[in-house]
Design a protein around this motif. Sequence first.
Motif, PDB file in Angstrom:
ATOM      1  N   ASP A  44       0.840  -1.203   0.000  1.00  0.00           N
ATOM      2  CA  ASP A  44       0.000   0.000   0.000  1.00  0.00           C
ATOM      3  C   ASP A  44       0.875   1.253   0.000  1.00  0.00           C
ATOM      4  O   ASP A  44       0.706   2.162   0.807  1.00  0.00           O
ATOM      5  N   ASN A  76      -2.981  -4.715  -0.994  1.00  0.00           N
ATOM      6  CA  ASN A  76      -4.163  -4.811  -1.859  1.00  0.00           C
ATOM      7  C   ASN A  76      -4.187  -3.684  -2.899  1.00  0.00           C
ATOM      8  O   ASN A  76      -4.734  -3.862  -3.983  1.00  0.00           O
ATOM      9  N   HIS A 127       1.489  -7.937   4.295  1.00  0.00           N
ATOM     10  CA  HIS A 127       0.716  -6.700   4.251  1.00  0.00           C
ATOM     11  C   HIS A 127      -0.318  -6.632   5.373  1.00  0.00           C
ATOM     12  O   HIS A 127      -0.426  -5.625   6.068  1.00  0.00           O
ATOM     13  N   HIS A 207      -1.939  -2.369   6.780  1.00  0.00           N
ATOM     14  CA  HIS A 207      -3.284  -2.556   6.220  1.00  0.00           C
ATOM     15  C   HIS A 207      -4.421  -2.086   7.109  1.00  0.00           C
ATOM     16  O   HIS A 207      -5.319  -1.392   6.636  1.00  0.00           O
TER      17      HIS A 207
HETATM   18 MN   LIG Z   1      -4.152  -2.499   2.584  1.00  0.00          MN
END
Ligand SMILES: [Mn+2]
Length: 273
Positions: A44, A76, A127, A207
């Motif tokens: 990210d 993501n 993550h 995250h």
């Molecule tokens: Mn994330």
Amino acid sequence: MSIRVAVIGDIGGHREELARELRRLGADDNGRLPDDLVVVQVGDLIHRGPDSDGVVRLVDRYLRKQPERWIQLIGNHEAHYLRPPVFDWNERLSFGSRRTVRRWWRDGIAHAAVAVHTADEEFLITHAGVTEPFWRHQLDSAVSAAESAARLNATARDEATALFDGGCILGGGPPNPQVGPIWADRELELLPGWRNRPMPFSQVHGHSGSHGDCADERTFYDARQRHEVTLLEGGRIIGIDPGHRADPQRSWRSLVLTATEPPRIAYEHSATA
Ligand SMILES: [Mn+2]
């Protein structure tokens, strides 16, 4: 041998925040990282803030010029450009940045997981964190962080890999205990399974996090660093997402670990085996 491993949380398109933290860690005026430092960034890098393309350029410079000093994981938001998109986002990386992120993934420069060993603790870094059911079913209850990282990275490019499976953050459904370590929600998906079973090693993730309003008596929040630590049997789970939005958080830090060997992303076969 002692190595400083600085684990940097979600940057969210805030290039100046990343550059400032790297200076604090010892990057010189040309941006060069010192010899005793390895950076792990948990993914990210992009979206939300003003300069996602600038962040991609900055990180790409390290991956080209000092590849031994930078381990890039994917989140993501990077996965959004690596696989068919599974969520809508109101901004889009430039063509050049998309090409760069895809090259990192295609050429094995960016990873799903890394393991770091300190004198008395092993950390698996991903993550979003590996849930207990994911560890049991997808990683065959791997006993070490290094083996878990190797298994995650070995399957990361498979089309049907569970690594990218979504949970409650993706689509807003109920918690999914089998959510993958790209999408797990700390409070609702990551912590519950590990409360009932000893951890085989500790974990660090970005995250998501409660950012201070967690009532759990085993969780400690450092508001200056924006780190959230939950102490569990066998290990601890450390969340380091600073929670940057369109504006950055004023106060945040990387998590600096003192490693006894270089971080590991894959199996290393012994020459004497
Ligand atoms: Mn994330």
